[in-house]
Write a protein that holds these residues in place. Structure first.
Motif, PDB file in Angstrom:
ATOM      1  N   GLU A   7       0.701  -1.223  -0.062  1.00  0.00           N
ATOM      2  CA  GLU A   7       0.107   0.098  -0.024  1.00  0.00           C
ATOM      3  C   GLU A   7       0.895   1.298  -0.009  1.00  0.00           C
ATOM      4  O   GLU A   7       0.490   2.147  -0.629  1.00  0.00           O
ATOM      5  N   THR A   8       2.066   1.151   0.794  1.00  0.00           N
ATOM      6  CA  THR A   8       2.965   2.344   0.834  1.00  0.00           C
ATOM      7  C   THR A   8       3.252   2.669  -0.742  1.00  0.00           C
ATOM      8  O   THR A   8       3.414   3.835  -0.972  1.00  0.00           O
ATOM      9  N   LEU A   9       3.790   1.630  -1.387  1.00  0.00           N
ATOM     10  CA  LEU A   9       4.396   1.696  -2.763  1.00  0.00           C
ATOM     11  C   LEU A   9       3.138   2.289  -3.638  1.00  0.00           C
ATOM     12  O   LEU A   9       3.448   3.181  -4.650  1.00  0.00           O
ATOM     13  N   ARG A  10       1.783   1.840  -3.506  1.00  0.00           N
ATOM     14  CA  ARG A  10       0.868   2.279  -4.239  1.00  0.00           C
ATOM     15  C   ARG A  10       0.647   3.895  -4.090  1.00  0.00           C
ATOM     16  O   ARG A  10       0.541   4.620  -4.961  1.00  0.00           O
ATOM     17  N   TYR A  11       0.696   4.293  -2.701  1.00  0.00           N
ATOM     18  CA  TYR A  11       0.693   5.723  -2.430  1.00  0.00           C
ATOM     19  C   TYR A  11       1.823   6.356  -3.158  1.00  0.00           C
ATOM     20  O   TYR A  11       1.630   7.716  -3.406  1.00  0.00           O
ATOM     21  N   LEU A  12       3.080   6.064  -2.856  1.00  0.00           N
ATOM     22  CA  LEU A  12       4.089   6.511  -3.640  1.00  0.00           C
ATOM     23  C   LEU A  12       4.025   6.494  -5.181  1.00  0.00           C
ATOM     24  O   LEU A  12       4.907   7.186  -5.811  1.00  0.00           O
TER      25      LEU A  12
END
Length: 221
Positions: A7-12
């Motif tokens: 999810e962190t990567l998706r937000y990035l």
């Protein structure tokens, strides 16, 4: 509560690209620090719900929103929810904005993943309790989605006593502080086939679903 790495990567803004080792290491460092410094708190209450074509009456609050009315169609009960992971993410952003802007951006993304993870945990508790009563959950719907105006934040804060209960306040523009906080409405329906079984709208391929949230931006961003 976890800072989900995917999810962190998706937000990035990453969508399957090959990741540099330095970036992954930064995400791990930020996630560990954020999980340690966060102080998650929440409050939710269930109310009777009346729905017309364009309005929802919930806990004495009348909300004019066609999108929310569609989401809650057929629901006689609904939950008002507020949650936060505390000020840890905001302090980290302020700290790293001075020395490492890339890391500050990762904190923003990991913080968004954290609040989503925490609200998912709360929603699961609500789901388990509701199922015992033969009720099923509609997707949570927050002020700022579609035509559900942010102005209703003040009413929700008053009803749930957010400042007193979980230490979250509102700016003049109705944004929450700490920033990694969420308010939402969750409908309860007696018809399982009308509930949503997907964990997140972002994971669902059914783009024409009438219950789909009307914004790709989540409240923890």
């Amino acid at each position: 509560m976890k800072a989900d790495r995917k999810e962190t990567l998706r937000y990035l803004g990453y969508h399957g690209q090959e990741m540099e080792e330095q970036t992954m290491q930064m995400i791990e460092e930020v996630a560990a620090e954020l999980e340690h410094s966060s102080m998650p708190k929440s409050i939710y209450r269930e109310y009777g719900c009346e729905v017309t074509k364009e309005t929802v009456t919930l806990g004495g609050l009348e909300i004019k929103s066609r999108n929310l009315a569609v989401n809650l169609k057929g629901c006689e009960r609904a939950v008002l929810l507020a949650a936060t992971i505390g000020r840890g993410a905001d302090f980290m952003v302020k700290k790293y904005s001075v020395s490492n802007m890339a890391k500050a951006a990762v904190v923003q993304a990991a913080g968004a993943a954290c609040i989503e993870s925490y609200v998912d945990e709360i929603e699961e508790m609500i789901r388990v309790d509701a199922k015992k009563r033969g009720l099923y959950l509609r997707p949570r719907f927050s002020p700022g989605y579609g035509d559900f105006a942010l102005d209703y934040q003040r009413d929700i804060f008053q009803i749930l006593e957010c400042s007193k209960r979980i230490g979250v306040t509102l700016t003049e523009g109705n944004l929450m502080m700490p920033s990694k906080s969420v308010t939402a409405v969750i409908g309860l329906t007696t018809k399982e086939r009308e509930s949503c079984q997907m964990e997140k709208c972002s994971l669902c391929v059914k783009t024409d679903c009438e219950f789909r949230t009307h914004s790709s931006k989540k409240k923890g961003e």
